[in-house]
Design a protein around this motif. Structure first.
Motif, PDB file in Angstrom:
ATOM      1  N   THR A 188     -73.811  33.156   1.166  1.00  0.00           N
ATOM      2  CA  THR A 188     -74.886  31.592   1.077  1.00  0.00           C
ATOM      3  C   THR A 188     -76.139  31.993  -0.274  1.00  0.00           C
ATOM      4  N   ASN A 189     -76.451  33.147   0.021  1.00  0.00           N
ATOM      5  CA  ASN A 189     -77.513  33.342  -1.089  1.00  0.00           C
ATOM      6  C   ASN A 189     -77.103  33.587  -2.640  1.00  0.00           C
ATOM      7  N   ALA A 190     -75.667  34.218  -2.823  1.00  0.00           N
ATOM      8  CA  ALA A 190     -75.094  34.546  -3.951  1.00  0.00           C
ATOM      9  C   ALA A 190     -75.775  34.309  -5.095  1.00  0.00           C
ATOM     10  N   PRO A 191     -76.114  35.098  -5.774  1.00  0.00           N
ATOM     11  CA  PRO A 191     -76.089  34.728  -7.739  1.00  0.00           C
ATOM     12  C   PRO A 191     -75.276  33.602  -8.542  1.00  0.00           C
ATOM     13  N   GLU A 192     -75.906  32.951  -8.698  1.00  0.00           N
ATOM     14  CA  GLU A 192     -75.419  31.977 -10.022  1.00  0.00           C
ATOM     15  C   GLU A 192     -74.579  33.285 -10.773  1.00  0.00           C
ATOM     16  N   ASN A 193     -74.196  33.914 -11.201  1.00  0.00           N
ATOM     17  CA  ASN A 193     -73.578  34.920 -11.705  1.00  0.00           C
ATOM     18  C   ASN A 193     -72.254  36.079 -11.333  1.00  0.00           C
TER      19      ASN A 193
END
Length: 501
Positions: A188-193
């Motif tokens: 859910t909170n994965a970094p955009e990169n």
């Protein structure tokens, strides 16, 4: 099918990597290696190797063991193989690869992925770490179910701790449940990169929302397994967390496929167990036949899945099974006289390897609903139960599957029809036993130990009169980790119940 999205180059890479892995050896101690400072690999190369090893172990040893212990399969009289399944004389040398492969291969590679940090800081591998955490959770659940206490908090450190302590089984279970929840939060909170593994993920191909559904499904399976432990408040609170994350459960079967093909060492692992690339049967296909009990049940309930789970006998064209015994009549009970593993299970060398079927998770949800952990009462439980049967018919390739499934469960037979079944848990376990035949049948053995259903499965005459409830720690583990491995006797196979029983 997912496998159509796989590039040939990926397939060739995986089978090459399977030979080298991460400095792979025959011993997970590896005292001269630093798992945090590898010299040759990256998560994108290591993850598919771990996934492939994970799929193969569950496809072969554990599926075969499960099918024998829940009396789906038997051995014909013209073969002396498999006497262990008629006598239940399990030793510390039997099925050792379940324990060994988990630690030596699967956990070793997954831990490498989890601990890997890109020195340049240019690549974020959190999606790889999430996938590793989820697969670890699946495999640790099975190890606890089959062995009880196992190394966990001190495990997978290799040279830093070659003799890890054993952790309490229930403590591991709850730690895994927490970790599965953490994995979903990370998605859910994965970094955009965050790097997407794409085709290097041979299970979901980088579709992280599907990994979240799979994590929720494993977690629900574990929580339902705790239903006899008097921890209903804990179970319902953890299910509430699943509901809150919003991903739900898997909506199609979880499968692995790195690009299986009809070539030596590249066939789908379950298929490879029974069929050679030339199309000729392996010895295992000849000495693995239907059990009399299962054939009788499928016949009595007019179940069209019988022709998909088994083949008609070569000599007479009928569906015929044998009892599990080393003392069998010599006439009419040879491999040519009996039904072998069928076309719904042995589809092709390219077939997907099932990890968790849609049918299984639907049955788990049905049980959770009956027990009051999920809402909807009898109406919802019935719908889930019937959907699970339909999914089984579809998976096995029954012609006109939905109509046939509806005719099957509408026939008004105990443990087939929902409304005609007085014990709903028994009905669920009986139908789940059929649906997992040939796939995740190790779960059928675990369910049998937990619930006692199906309650009509016979014990072999040569057995001690009781079915095994666990495996023994491997002799190799007793040798190298003697100060930590729990003490056992041969009787523990029958008397040392899982903590959740």
């Amino acid at each position: 099918m997912r496998k159509n999205r796989i590039k040939i180059s990926t397939m060739l890479l995986l089978f090459t990597l399977a030979l080298v892995s991460v400095n792979c050896s025959d011993d997970f101690l590896d005292v001269n290696e630093n798992p945090n400072d590898p010299s040759i690999s990256t998560p994108s190369l290591t993850l598919p190797v771990a996934q492939q090893s994970f799929a193969e172990l569950n496809a072969r040893t554990m599926t075969y063991l499960g099918n024998m212990l829940v009396v789906n399969w038997a051995t014909p009289s013209n073969w002396s193989a498999n006497s262990i399944y008629s006598r239940y004389d399990f030793s510390a040398d039997d099925f050792a690869n379940i324990f060994e492969t988990s630690y030596v291969g699967i956990f070793k590679d997954l831990t490498y992925v989890e601990n890997y940090t890109d020195a340049s800081g240019a690549v974020d591998y959190s999606n790889y770490q999430v996938i590793s955490k989820i697969i670890k959770g699946f495999q640790y659940q099975l190890l606890v179910d089959l062995y009880g206490d196992v190394p966990y908090t001190e495990a997978n450190q290799r040279g830093d701790n070659p003799t890890p302590a054993y952790d309490d089984a229930e403590t591991i279970y709850k730690a895994v449940i927490d970790d599965l929840g953490l994995a979903v939060d990370m998605i859910t909170n994965a970094p955009e990169n965050a790097e997407n593994p794409g085709d290097q993920d041979i299970i979901y191909y980088g579709h992280m929302e599907e990994w979240a559904q799979f994590a929720n499904s494993i977690k629900l399976r574990m929580l339902v397994r705790l239903s006899n432990t008097g921890q209903d408040s804990y179970i319902t609170s953890e299910i509430a967390k699943i509901d809150a994350n919003g991903y739900g459960y898997i909506t199609s079967s979880t499968v692995a496929n790195p690009g299986y093909s009809n070539s030596a060492n590249k066939q789908s692992p379950f298929y490879d167990y029974f069929v050679q690339p030339s199309g000729a049967q392996t010895n295992r296909q000849d000495y693995t036949v239907a059990s009399e009990t299962t054939i009788e049940f499928l016949s009595e309930t007019s179940d069209p899945r019988m022709a998909r789970l088994y083949k008609p006998s070569a000599s007479g064209g009928a569906f015929k099974g044998a009892v599990q015994s080393t003392v069998l009549p010599g006439t009419g009970f040879t491999s040519e006289d009996l039904s072998k593993v069928g076309p719904g299970l042995l589809v092709s060398a390219e077939q997907d390897q099932i990890i968790m079927s849609l049918s299984e998770i639907l049955f788990i949800q049905a049980e959770a609903t009956v027990r009051g952990y999920l809402p909807g009462g009898d109406t919802a439980a019935k719908a889930l139960y019937e959907a699970a049967i339909e999914a089984s018919f579809l998976q096995l390739g029954v012609a006109d599957a939905i109509a046939e499934a509806e005719a099957y469960y509408d026939q008004g037979t105990q443990n087939v029809s929902w409304d005609s079944s007085t014990n709903k848990i028994e009905a669920i376990m009986t139908q789940k036993w059929i649906a997992l035949n040939g796939t995740s049948s190790i779960e059928s053995w675990i369910d049998l130990t937990r619930t006692g259903y199906p309650d009509f499965l016979p014990l072999p005459e040569e057995s001690p009169g009781v079915r095994p409830v666990r495996l023994l720690y491997p002799a190799s583990e007793r040798s190298r980790n003697a100060n930590n491995v729990p003490q056992q006797s041969g009787d523990d196979v029958f008397t040392d119940d899982p903590f959740w029983r």
